[in-house]
Design a protein around this motif. Structure first.
Motif, PDB file in Angstrom:
ATOM      1  N   SER A  27     101.411  73.228 -29.330  1.00 22.86           N
ATOM      2  CA  SER A  27     100.109  72.946 -29.579  1.00 22.86           C
ATOM      3  C   SER A  27     100.028  72.269 -30.991  1.00 22.86           C
ATOM      4  O   SER A  27      99.103  72.041 -31.509  1.00 22.86           O
ATOM      5  N   GLY A  28     101.253  71.814 -31.529  1.00 25.17           N
ATOM      6  CA  GLY A  28     101.161  71.060 -32.572  1.00 25.17           C
ATOM      7  C   GLY A  28     101.367  71.872 -33.813  1.00 25.17           C
ATOM      8  O   GLY A  28     101.099  71.382 -35.171  1.00 25.17           O
ATOM      9  N   PHE A  29     101.793  73.184 -33.847  1.00 21.62           N
ATOM     10  CA  PHE A  29     102.076  74.026 -35.150  1.00 21.62           C
ATOM     11  C   PHE A  29     103.529  74.296 -35.245  1.00 21.62           C
ATOM     12  O   PHE A  29     104.248  74.616 -34.094  1.00 21.62           O
ATOM     13  N   GLU A  30     103.895  74.595 -36.446  1.00 22.83           N
ATOM     14  CA  GLU A  30     105.287  75.178 -36.721  1.00 22.83           C
ATOM     15  C   GLU A  30     105.040  76.387 -37.195  1.00 22.83           C
ATOM     16  O   GLU A  30     104.441  76.733 -38.427  1.00 22.83           O
ATOM     17  N   LEU A  31     105.685  77.514 -36.641  1.00 20.33           N
ATOM     18  CA  LEU A  31     105.387  78.882 -37.130  1.00 20.33           C
ATOM     19  C   LEU A  31     106.514  78.980 -38.177  1.00 20.33           C
ATOM     20  O   LEU A  31     107.947  78.902 -37.835  1.00 20.33           O
ATOM     21  N   LEU A  32     106.135  79.421 -39.294  1.00 21.71           N
ATOM     22  CA  LEU A  32     107.117  79.645 -40.481  1.00 21.71           C
ATOM     23  C   LEU A  32     107.589  81.258 -40.501  1.00 21.71           C
ATOM     24  O   LEU A  32     108.441  81.362 -41.160  1.00 21.71           O
ATOM     25  N   GLY A  33     106.965  81.834 -39.931  1.00 16.90           N
ATOM     26  CA  GLY A  33     107.379  83.542 -40.014  1.00 16.90           C
ATOM     27  C   GLY A  33     106.371  84.326 -39.286  1.00 16.90           C
ATOM     28  O   GLY A  33     104.897  83.769 -39.190  1.00 16.90           O
ATOM     29  N   THR A  34     106.624  85.483 -38.716  1.00 16.16           N
ATOM     30  CA  THR A  34     105.954  86.431 -37.967  1.00 16.16           C
ATOM     31  C   THR A  34     106.113  87.789 -38.684  1.00 16.16           C
ATOM     32  O   THR A  34     107.211  88.008 -39.120  1.00 16.16           O
ATOM     33  N   TYR A  35     104.970  88.403 -38.849  1.00 14.22           N
ATOM     34  CA  TYR A  35     104.975  89.834 -39.811  1.00 14.22           C
ATOM     35  C   TYR A  35     104.036  90.578 -38.896  1.00 14.22           C
ATOM     36  O   TYR A  35     103.303  90.585 -37.955  1.00 14.22           O
ATOM     37  N   ASP A  36     104.271  92.064 -38.825  1.00 14.27           N
ATOM     38  CA  ASP A  36     103.519  92.923 -38.527  1.00 14.27           C
ATOM     39  C   ASP A  36     103.326  94.013 -39.403  1.00 14.27           C
ATOM     40  O   ASP A  36     103.400  93.944 -40.527  1.00 14.27           O
ATOM     41  N   VAL A  37     102.466  95.281 -39.100  1.00 14.12           N
ATOM     42  CA  VAL A  37     102.218  96.124 -39.994  1.00 14.12           C
ATOM     43  C   VAL A  37     103.070  96.564 -40.766  1.00 14.12           C
ATOM     44  O   VAL A  37     102.926  97.198 -41.990  1.00 14.12           O
ATOM     45  N   THR A  38     104.391  96.828 -40.421  1.00 12.17           N
ATOM     46  CA  THR A  38     105.460  97.347 -40.977  1.00 12.17           C
ATOM     47  C   THR A  38     106.030  96.235 -41.748  1.00 12.17           C
ATOM     48  O   THR A  38     106.850  96.793 -42.847  1.00 12.17           O
ATOM     49  N   SER A  39     106.022  94.924 -41.738  1.00 13.69           N
ATOM     50  CA  SER A  39     106.610  94.176 -42.680  1.00 13.69           C
ATOM     51  C   SER A  39     105.143  93.419 -43.459  1.00 13.69           C
ATOM     52  O   SER A  39     105.618  92.251 -44.156  1.00 13.69           O
ATOM     53  N   ALA A  40     104.031  93.529 -43.310  1.00  8.79           N
ATOM     54  CA  ALA A  40     102.805  93.125 -43.902  1.00  8.79           C
ATOM     55  C   ALA A  40     102.947  92.818 -45.414  1.00  8.79           C
ATOM     56  O   ALA A  40     102.626  91.947 -46.138  1.00  8.79           O
ATOM     57  N   THR A  41     103.867  93.684 -46.054  1.00  7.07           N
ATOM     58  CA  THR A  41     103.811  93.784 -47.661  1.00  7.07           C
ATOM     59  C   THR A  41     104.539  92.312 -48.005  1.00  7.07           C
ATOM     60  O   THR A  41     104.267  92.004 -49.243  1.00  7.07           O
ATOM     61  N   GLU A  42     105.239  91.888 -47.223  1.00  8.11           N
ATOM     62  CA  GLU A  42     105.708  90.445 -47.563  1.00  8.11           C
ATOM     63  C   GLU A  42     104.719  89.526 -47.641  1.00  8.11           C
ATOM     64  O   GLU A  42     105.213  88.428 -48.522  1.00  8.11           O
ATOM     65  N   LEU A  43     103.804  89.719 -47.240  1.00  8.38           N
ATOM     66  CA  LEU A  43     102.696  88.671 -47.318  1.00  8.38           C
ATOM     67  C   LEU A  43     102.072  88.437 -48.624  1.00  8.38           C
ATOM     68  O   LEU A  43     101.822  87.548 -49.052  1.00  8.38           O
ATOM     69  N   ASP A  44     102.488  89.594 -49.762  1.00 11.94           N
ATOM     70  CA  ASP A  44     101.898  89.482 -50.894  1.00 11.94           C
ATOM     71  C   ASP A  44     102.413  88.463 -51.601  1.00 11.94           C
ATOM     72  O   ASP A  44     101.974  87.840 -52.522  1.00 11.94           O
ATOM     73  N   VAL A  45     103.849  88.389 -51.564  1.00  8.55           N
ATOM     74  CA  VAL A  45     104.675  87.625 -52.608  1.00  8.55           C
ATOM     75  C   VAL A  45     105.602  86.779 -51.891  1.00  8.55           C
ATOM     76  O   VAL A  45     106.274  85.799 -52.314  1.00  8.55           O
ATOM     77  N   ALA A  46     106.128  87.229 -50.880  1.00  8.75           N
ATOM     78  CA  ALA A  46     107.570  86.621 -50.306  1.00  8.75           C
ATOM     79  C   ALA A  46     107.268  85.570 -49.045  1.00  8.75           C
ATOM     80  O   ALA A  46     107.984  84.764 -49.078  1.00  8.75           O
ATOM     81  N   ALA A  47     106.116  85.924 -48.332  1.00 12.24           N
ATOM     82  CA  ALA A  47     105.967  85.014 -47.075  1.00 12.24           C
ATOM     83  C   ALA A  47     105.963  83.564 -47.549  1.00 12.24           C
ATOM     84  O   ALA A  47     105.210  82.998 -48.520  1.00 12.24           O
ATOM     85  N   PRO A  48     106.511  82.428 -46.901  1.00 14.95           N
ATOM     86  CA  PRO A  48     106.305  81.059 -47.195  1.00 14.95           C
ATOM     87  C   PRO A  48     104.825  80.766 -47.200  1.00 14.95           C
ATOM     88  O   PRO A  48     104.069  81.153 -46.317  1.00 14.95           O
ATOM     89  N   ALA A  49     104.525  79.774 -47.920  1.00 21.01           N
ATOM     90  CA  ALA A  49     102.998  79.154 -47.567  1.00 21.01           C
ATOM     91  C   ALA A  49     102.988  78.124 -46.428  1.00 21.01           C
ATOM     92  O   ALA A  49     103.773  77.427 -46.436  1.00 21.01           O
ATOM     93  N   ALA A  50     101.859  78.655 -45.872  1.00 23.34           N
ATOM     94  CA  ALA A  50     101.366  77.742 -44.898  1.00 23.34           C
ATOM     95  C   ALA A  50     100.216  77.071 -44.799  1.00 23.34           C
ATOM     96  O   ALA A  50      99.446  77.886 -45.645  1.00 23.34           O
ATOM     97  N   GLU A  51      99.822  76.300 -43.803  1.00 26.68           N
ATOM     98  CA  GLU A  51      98.460  75.883 -43.946  1.00 26.68           C
ATOM     99  C   GLU A  51      97.054  76.885 -43.316  1.00 26.68           C
ATOM    100  O   GLU A  51      96.255  76.712 -43.631  1.00 26.68           O
ATOM    101  N   LEU A  52      97.954  77.554 -42.512  1.00 30.31           N
ATOM    102  CA  LEU A  52      97.108  78.602 -41.558  1.00 30.31           C
ATOM    103  C   LEU A  52      97.682  79.978 -41.462  1.00 30.31           C
ATOM    104  O   LEU A  52      99.049  80.029 -41.118  1.00 30.31           O
ATOM    105  N   ALA A  53      96.957  80.839 -41.524  1.00 31.05           N
ATOM    106  CA  ALA A  53      97.333  82.220 -41.083  1.00 31.05           C
ATOM    107  C   ALA A  53      96.339  82.991 -39.939  1.00 31.05           C
ATOM    108  O   ALA A  53      95.711  82.780 -39.891  1.00 31.05           O
TER     109      ALA A  53
END
Length: 242
Positions: A27-53
């Motif tokens: 569909s024209g999207f590159e997935l940079l990473g997948t997170y769930d409730v157990t790894s959601a804290t990575e979104l605060d500082v470590a997850a790569p910047a994407a155009e869309l969440a």
């Protein structure tokens, strides 16, 4: 949206998350990473910047999802359900900074059902209204987020008395009451019925989902349109139906 690959992070590794992850590349999207409730804290500082969440996770992930969008400036498409009014207000407030859409249901058919429900409620103000939703036996929240959307469509002012099931000697049905009923069983993807009962007649509006693919297709279509919009809070109906 321009014909180029757009970057996305996915929050939610459940059934919907897996289906969306499978559909993104085509569909024209590159997935940079997948997170769930157990790894959601990575979104605060470590997850790569994407155009869309894209968020189809658990309400417990919300603080981290919002933190990610604020940190990176990513647009947010959320389909997580079970939020409180205060949590939904926080999602809407994010729209002052980035494009945001939240919906309990990304089916185009349900979007049309909501419009039909609102029109029926206006045209039939004296009719009794009952909402029945049916889902698989693994669904953890009740009533469904879609049922709540339909309730808002038929009672936008929130003035009606809502009765969640009935038991015992409940007495005569009062005026301006809306019944809400949740059925759970098997592998049902989702069925929603609105019953309008008048004297000697009944109108029933029904939507049946036979697979979750309709929600995947709707979410990705909405994501494309969301990325074309400026910062703001949008409904699925606004994006898809105008």
């Amino acid at each position: 949206m321009a014909d180029r690959t757009r970057t996305v992070v996915l929050i939610g590794a459940g059934r919907m998350g897996k289906l969306i992850a499978e559909a993104l590349p085509a569909s024209g999207f590159e997935l940079l990473g997948t997170y769930d409730v157990t790894s959601a804290t990575e979104l605060d500082v470590a997850a790569p910047a994407a155009e869309l969440a894209i968020d189809f996770s658990n309400k417990a992930s919300l603080p981290h999802t919002l933190a990610y969008a604020r940190r990176t400036g990513a647009a947010l498409l959320s389909g997580t359900t079970g939020f409180s009014d205060e949590e939904l207000a926080r999602i809407r407030a994010l729209g002052t900074r980035v494009p945001v859409v939240w919906s309990a249901n990304y089916s185009l058919g349900v979007a049309v059902l909501r419009r039909l429900a609102a029109e029926a409620a206006k045209a039939l103000p004296s009719f009794d209204v009952e909402i029945v939703e049916t889902h698989h036996n693994q669904k953890v929240d009740a009533p469904s987020g879609t049922a709540k959307l339909l309730l808002a469509a038929v009672d936008p002012s929130g003035e009606a008395r809502v009765t969640y099931g009935r038991e015992g000697m409940v007495g005569v049905r009062p005026e301006h009451e809306i019944g809400m009923h949740s059925l759970r069983g098997g592998s049902v993807s989702g069925t929603h019925e609105l019953h309008f009962f008048g004297t000697d007649e009944e109108l029933c509006l029904t939507h049946r989902a036979t697979s979750r693919q309709i929600f995947v297709s709707g979410a990705i279509a909405a994501a494309r349109r969301l990325l074309m919009r400026p910062a703001g809070y949008y409904s699925f109906d606004e994006l898809m139906l105008g």
